[in-house]
Design an enzyme around this catalytic site. Structure first.
Site, PDB file in Angstrom:
ATOM      1  CG  ASP A  89      -1.664 -17.131 -21.072  1.00  0.00           C
ATOM      2  OD1 ASP A  89      -2.729 -17.452 -20.529  1.00  0.00           O
ATOM      3  OD2 ASP A  89      -0.646 -16.629 -20.204  1.00  0.00           O
ATOM      4  CG  ASP A 151      -5.143 -17.126 -14.802  1.00  0.00           C
ATOM      5  OD1 ASP A 151      -5.183 -17.760 -13.901  1.00  0.00           O
ATOM      6  OD2 ASP A 151      -4.602 -15.975 -14.726  1.00  0.00           O
TER       7      ASP A 151
END
Length: 390
Positions: A89, A151
């Site tokens: 991320d 994601d």
């Protein structure tokens, strides 16, 4: 629509949060934010960039020094993450802090940290399966090393940006390889998406699709669908490859066909409890942003108008039906769902707030689009040329 009232409200909420927050916020359903779960290590930090993103956009809208100073302080707190290889991320974190901040301030000095983060991120790339690893350490368990998720499509912006900024194509090559793998393994024929994909580590062969936050392996988790729309639209804007335009359109049409009347999805499009189950306002906000990216990149003018109109209507519905006005909740939006299978639902989410403000910014200030783009001034017209793909 006049967005002034909306922006003024988000500025008021953000001012209060600056005075109250000691750590990065994640979710709330009362008068204070729950901050990140630091015991989870670097994985806990995936939400950090959304708070800095809100601060930078607040400064953009207001010009007030209180937002500028807070954004600088909180952005600097993230620099220790730039060498982390424990999380996929880093795009969420560094694009919405150092890249966005550098653009708002016109200060390229922030960019070097984002480039280092991009260099850390590509260490999670598996060349056999052509994917970026989702969870776990890069030398961790076989299951972790063989798993990717939808994601990660949201973290490709950082890689495309890094190639544009440095002139080094390796970041963009990896982003494009990963996006192609995601299309083949997680995007279904009807435009819905699975959440995770597992691969054989020895051969790189795709084994199965599954879920972690959705209802089932063959359902469509709504925030995952938003990640796919945003991500594929970004990939098309970055590369001009028709395969990504087709993927983005597929997800957009699926969303059009399956949104409820108020345009804010339930947490999973296939939940058997619809309509008596939870919404996810954060998914709606990210969908609105993804539609606006697609509208800007779209070759078909009628479709471009369709995507933009839907994005506007989603954002208006969020403001009218899901905002925190009249409550003591220190967020912009209510009724988010972090992960229903894990018991986290019916709360405000910092990423829902960020994408809501991004959508409002894109709609109210069309000139702001370059702030979110993967291009830099040194490559303001040419798309990245990736060899070997059609």
């Amino acid at each position: 629509m006049d967005w002034t009232e909306v922006i003024d409200y988000t500025l008021d909420v953000t001012r209060r949060n600056i005075n109250q927050l000691q750590d990065f916020p994640e979710s709330c359903d009362g008068s204070s934010w729950r901050t990140i779960e630091r015991h989870k290590g670097d994985r806990a930090h995936w939400v950090d960039g959304f708070w800095t993103g809100i601060l930078w956009l607040s400064y953009l809208h207001s010009g007030e020094s209180v937002f500028e100073e807070a954004a600088k302080v909180w952005t600097e707190r993230l620099r220790e993450l730039k060498h982390s290889t424990s999380t996929h991320d880093l795009g969420f974190v560094f694009f919405l802090s150092h890249v966005l901040g550098g653009r708002v301030l016109k200060d390229t000095g922030l960019y070097e940290h984002a480039v280092e983060a991009a260099t850390s991120l590509i260490k999670r790339y598996n060349p056999k399966g052509e994917y970026l690893q989702a969870w776990g350490e890069i030398d961790g368990t076989k299951k972790d090393r063989g798993r990717t998720n939808i994601d990660i499509m949201m973290n490709l912006s950082l890689l495309y940006w890094a190639s544009n900024y440095t002139g080094n194509p390796v970041y963009a090559d990896i982003a494009t390889h990963h996006a192609r793998t995601t299309k083949f393994t997680l995007l279904r024929a009807d435009g819905s998406t699975a959440h995770v994909a597992d691969f054989d580590l020895d051969t790189g062969v795709w084994v199965r699709s599954d879920t972690y936050q959705g209802f089932s392996h063959d359902s469509c988790w709504s925030r995952g669908e938003a990640w796919a729309l945003y991500g594929f639209s970004t990939c098309y804007a970055a590369t001009g490859l028709p395969v990504f335009l087709g993927a983005a359109r597929k997800t957009a049409f699926y969303i059009v066909d399956n949104l409820p009347e108020d345009l804010v999805p339930f947490w999973d499009f296939d939940s058997p409890d619809i309509p008596d189950t939870y919404r996810d306002s954060s998914a709606a906000a990210a969908m609105a942003c993804g539609l606006l990216i697609l509208a800007d990149a779209e070759e078909d003018k009628k479709l471009s108008e369709k995507w933009k109109e839907l994005a506007k209507n989603i954002t208006i519905s969020l403001w009218k039906n899901y905002s925190s006005r009249g409550s003591d909740i220190p967020a912009f939006l209510l009724h988010g769902s972090r992960s229903v299978p894990h018991g986290f639902m019916e709360h405000a989410l910092i990423y829902g707030d960020y994408y809501f403000l991004e959508a409002v910014t894109r709609l109210s200030r069309p000139d702001s689009a370059p702030l979110f783009d993967i291009k830099e001034d040194r490559d303001s017209t040419d798309k990245i040329k990736i060899g070997g793909y059609k």
